[in-house]
Design a protein around this motif. Structure first.
Motif, short mmCIF file in Angstrom:
data_model
loop_
_atom_site.label_atom_id
_atom_site.label_comp_id
_atom_site.label_asym_id
_atom_site.label_seq_id
_atom_site.Cartn_x
_atom_site.Cartn_y
_atom_site.Cartn_z
N SER A 28 0.83 -1.21 0.00
CA SER A 28 0.00 0.00 0.00
C SER A 28 0.86 1.26 0.00
O SER A 28 1.93 1.30 0.62
CB SER A 28 -0.90 0.04 1.24
OG SER A 28 -1.88 -0.95 1.17
N TYR A 30 0.41 5.68 0.38
CA TYR A 30 -0.44 6.79 0.80
C TYR A 30 -0.01 8.04 0.06
O TYR A 30 1.17 8.23 -0.23
CB TYR A 30 -0.28 7.06 2.30
CG TYR A 30 -0.67 5.93 3.19
CD1 TYR A 30 -1.98 5.79 3.64
CD2 TYR A 30 0.28 4.99 3.61
CE1 TYR A 30 -2.34 4.74 4.48
CE2 TYR A 30 -0.08 3.94 4.45
CZ TYR A 30 -1.38 3.82 4.88
OH TYR A 30 -1.74 2.78 5.70
N GLN A 54 -5.36 9.62 0.08
CA GLN A 54 -5.75 8.35 -0.49
C GLN A 54 -4.72 7.29 -0.12
O GLN A 54 -3.56 7.60 0.13
CB GLN A 54 -5.88 8.46 -2.00
CG GLN A 54 -4.55 8.72 -2.71
CD GLN A 54 -4.73 9.23 -4.10
OE1 GLN A 54 -4.84 10.43 -4.29
NE2 GLN A 54 -4.74 8.34 -5.07
N PHE A 56 -3.68 3.43 -1.71
CA PHE A 56 -3.97 2.53 -2.81
C PHE A 56 -2.98 1.38 -2.85
O PHE A 56 -1.87 1.47 -2.34
CB PHE A 56 -3.98 3.28 -4.15
CG PHE A 56 -2.64 3.79 -4.59
CD1 PHE A 56 -1.85 3.05 -5.45
CD2 PHE A 56 -2.17 5.02 -4.15
CE1 PHE A 56 -0.62 3.51 -5.86
CE2 PHE A 56 -0.94 5.49 -4.55
CZ PHE A 56 -0.16 4.74 -5.41
N ARG A 60 -7.37 -1.96 -4.37
CA ARG A 60 -8.34 -0.93 -4.00
C ARG A 60 -7.67 0.43 -3.80
O ARG A 60 -6.46 0.52 -3.65
CB ARG A 60 -9.06 -1.33 -2.72
CG ARG A 60 -8.18 -1.25 -1.48
CD ARG A 60 -8.82 -1.81 -0.24
NE ARG A 60 -9.21 -3.18 -0.35
CZ ARG A 60 -8.38 -4.23 -0.15
NH1 ARG A 60 -7.12 -4.00 0.15
NH2 ARG A 60 -8.82 -5.45 -0.25
N GLU A 61 -8.52 1.44 -3.77
CA GLU A 61 -8.11 2.77 -3.35
C GLU A 61 -9.14 3.27 -2.35
O GLU A 61 -10.34 3.18 -2.59
CB GLU A 61 -8.04 3.73 -4.54
CG GLU A 61 -7.66 5.15 -4.11
CD GLU A 61 -7.49 6.10 -5.28
OE1 GLU A 61 -6.63 5.83 -6.14
OE2 GLU A 61 -8.21 7.10 -5.32
N ARG A 63 -10.19 6.75 -0.43
CA ARG A 63 -10.01 8.20 -0.42
C ARG A 63 -10.73 8.76 0.79
O ARG A 63 -11.84 8.32 1.11
CB ARG A 63 -10.62 8.83 -1.67
CG ARG A 63 -10.01 8.37 -2.95
CD ARG A 63 -10.72 8.98 -4.12
NE ARG A 63 -10.17 8.50 -5.38
CZ ARG A 63 -10.65 8.78 -6.56
NH1 ARG A 63 -11.71 9.58 -6.67
NH2 ARG A 63 -10.10 8.29 -7.63
N ALA A 137 -8.98 5.72 -10.35
CA ALA A 137 -8.21 5.43 -9.14
C ALA A 137 -6.80 4.99 -9.52
O ALA A 137 -6.57 4.44 -10.59
CB ALA A 137 -8.90 4.34 -8.34
N THR A 139 -3.59 2.53 -9.07
CA THR A 139 -3.33 1.14 -8.74
C THR A 139 -1.86 0.84 -9.06
O THR A 139 -1.20 1.64 -9.72
CB THR A 139 -4.27 0.18 -9.49
OG1 THR A 139 -4.07 -1.16 -9.00
CG2 THR A 139 -4.05 0.22 -10.97
#
Length: 141
Positions: A28, A30, A54, A56, A60-61, A63, A137, A139
């Motif tokens: 992930s 940020y 956010q 991601f 997924r993302e 927000r 979004a 990814t």
């Protein structure tokens, strides 16, 4: 590919932190936003969460945005994740495409945004009934 778009409202900062930690993975990233600046892609959640941002990864993302004394959260995912999220719309498709990263000379974006070694793509969330893109979004490639 099926997509999921959901929201949660009225979260305090501690609840937002818990949600971000719950959905975080080892891959992930940020991105934190304030009125005067945007952070680089970070791998750690700071002590104080920014008013907007956010998180991601490849799936997924999430927000978030501060609204007065609480946060609103939007989840954009390629998996069904209704757990605690109110579904926004019903029939979403998710499509992954290459991302275009603006050069440092671009004036429309703050120059501090640096993808560095992070290989990003974009995920489009399309209303399958109207074939309209509603969300884009980030990814991982």
């Amino acid at each position: 590919m099926k997509g999921f778009v959901g929201k949660r409202d009225n979260l305090i900062e501690a609840e937002l932190r818990q949600l971000l930690l719950q959905y975080a993975s080892k891959s992930s990233y940020y991105c934190f936003r304030w009125a005067h600046k945007i952070s680089k892609f970070e791998t750690e959640l700071p002590e104080n969460i920014s008013p907007e941002g956010q998180m991601f990864d490849a799936v997924r993302e999430l927000r978030w945005q501060r609204r007065q004394d609480h946060f609103e959260v939007l989840l954009l995912s390629c998996e069904n994740e209704e757990n605690g999220f109110e579904l926004v719309g019903k029939n979403w498709e998710c499509q992954k495409l290459s991302a275009f990263v603006y050069p440092q000379t671009e004036t429309r974006l703050p120059k501090v945004v640096d993808v560095g070694k992070v290989k990003v793509k974009q995920r489009y969330f399309i209303n399958a009934d109207t074939n309209t893109v509603h969300f884009v979004a980030l990814t991982l490639a």
